[in-house]
Design an enzyme around this catalytic site. Structure first.
Site, PDB file in Angstrom:
ATOM      1  N   HIS A  93      -3.853   0.790   5.189  1.00  0.00           N
ATOM      2  CA  HIS A  93      -3.398   1.848   6.093  1.00  0.00           C
ATOM      3  C   HIS A  93      -4.592   2.583   6.705  1.00  0.00           C
ATOM      4  CE1 HIS A  93       0.907   1.725   5.777  1.00  0.00           C
ATOM      5  NE2 HIS A  93       0.920   1.911   4.460  1.00  0.00           N
ATOM      6  N   HIS A 114      -3.388  -1.754  -0.626  1.00  0.00           N
ATOM      7  CA  HIS A 114      -2.367  -1.463   0.383  1.00  0.00           C
ATOM      8  C   HIS A 114      -2.691  -0.161   1.111  1.00  0.00           C
ATOM      9  CE1 HIS A 114       1.826  -0.895   1.949  1.00  0.00           C
ATOM     10  NE2 HIS A 114       1.511   0.377   1.755  1.00  0.00           N
ATOM     11  N   GLU A 115      -3.074   0.859   0.351  1.00  0.00           N
ATOM     12  CA  GLU A 115      -3.394   2.145   0.975  1.00  0.00           C
ATOM     13  C   GLU A 115      -4.673   2.055   1.801  1.00  0.00           C
ATOM     14  OE1 GLU A 115      -1.201   4.303   1.051  1.00  0.00           O
ATOM     15  OE2 GLU A 115       0.092   3.422  -0.472  1.00  0.00           O
ATOM     16  N   GLU A 144       4.308  -0.652   7.104  1.00  0.00           N
ATOM     17  CA  GLU A 144       4.336  -1.039   5.695  1.00  0.00           C
ATOM     18  C   GLU A 144       4.178  -2.550   5.538  1.00  0.00           C
ATOM     19  OE1 GLU A 144       4.278   0.906   2.935  1.00  0.00           O
ATOM     20  OE2 GLU A 144       3.979   2.470   4.438  1.00  0.00           O
TER      21      GLU A 144
END
Length: 326
Positions: free
Chosen positions: A135, A131-132, A202
């Site tokens: 980003h 997930h990071e 997100e």
């Protein structure tokens, strides 16, 4: 190009907001001073805000020698994402959480908490890191880091006006009323900007992160565990720097309701529902055996079964949080 345009518009909006607060406090002269400060902050934020955020969150670097399994997992996920391997940091706090920062994929960092490494299964940790990395690949980190810097500065500027009175009526036609407006409105405006920046990103990072790791339900499971623990655990570094809360995968501030107007994060149940829908469209087993990590159509990620990271000189946060080493 779209990300560059979006970041430029955000910088312009934050600069205008900063100048508006300066006007309410000090009139035209206050607005000009705020403009000069904002210009300096733009340059500083681009080059140094990631280092500042890591320092303010008491994140400590770890290298391949101190955490070989964790580093190997991050390297493989970064390869899956098609980006350089970011620097890796650990935050000493019992609260399971994580965030990414950096101005571009070539200068990025991922920070995970000791509570996250201790609480989650290896495939769930991998999903959070993915997930990071999403980003980072989407270049969200620069926008999120700059927003954190400006939001904190806007709040401080408003408090400065409260303590010093905003000058005389000649410099500021609104006088004390202008100062009061700045004190009340500026922090709310900063939070609204954070909210607008963070919520959509997100959802996008959840989707791309699930594709990077190959297990949507591992991320859904991780979010469930993080939500359950984060609401009961205080993250001291995050509480001291609330303007950076939107950078985390889950709101690190205690007493926050995810559905309220000023939440910087989407409702966790909605995020999990999106991941369940994604799992239904991917030809993988959405409920793999506990503790396993079997991504499909991506390079195999080592099942890092030992998350132990040696202490790095102090807790840097919650005094009770020293990770699995004691």
């Amino acid at each position: 190009m779209l990300n560059f345009l979006r970041t430029s518009l955000l910088l312009a909006a934050l600069t205008a907001l900063f100048m508006g607060v300066g006007y309410l406090i000090g009139g035209t002269s206050g607005m000009m001073i705020a403009f000069v400060v904002a210009a300096g902050m733009n340059l500083f934020s681009y080059w140094n805000s990631d280092k500042m955020v890591l320092r303010m969150q008491n994140a400590r670097p770890v290298d391949p020698r101190s955490a070989p399994d964790l580093h190997r997992m991050v390297e493989q996920l970064a390869q899956n994402a098609g980006i350089p391997t970011p620097a890796l940091y650990v935050i000493q706090t019992d609260q399971p959480n994580a965030f990414a920062t950096g101005r571009n994929p070539q200068n990025a960092a991922v920070a995970v908490s000791s509570g996250l490494l201790r609480t989650l299964q290896p495939n769930e940790v991998a999903a959070v890191v993915a997930h990071e990395l999403a980003h980072i690949r989407n270049r969200d980190t620069l926008t999120m880091t700059i927003t954190a810097t400006f939001a904190g500065a806007i709040s401080m500027l408003a408090q400065f006006g409260l303590f010093f009175g905003g000058g005389n009526s000649r410099d500021n036609p609104l006088g004390p009323i202008g100062v009061l407006i700045a004190v009340l409105v500026a922090p709310i405006a900063a939070v609204l900007v954070q909210m607008a920046v963070s919520r959509t990103r997100e959802y996008e990072a959840d989707k791309l992160g699930a594709e990077i790791c190959g297990e949507p339900m591992a991320l859904a499971s991780a979010l469930t565990k993080i939500a359950g623990h984060a609401r009961q655990t205080v993250n001291i570094a995050a509480e001291r720097n609330p303007a950076q809360a939107h950078m985390y995968i889950f709101n690190p501030l205690s007493g926050q309701r995810m559905d309220n107007l000023f939440s910087t994060h989407p409702n966790v149940e909605n995020r999990i529902a999106q991941l369940r829908q994604l799992a239904g469209t991917m030809t993988i087993d959405p409920t793999p055996p506990r503790g396993s990590y079997r991504p499909r159509e991506v390079n195999a990620v080592p099942n890092a079964g030992d998350w132990r990271v040696p202490p790095t000189g102090g807790t840097g946060g919650d005094t009770s949080s020293r990770g699995p080493w004691g």
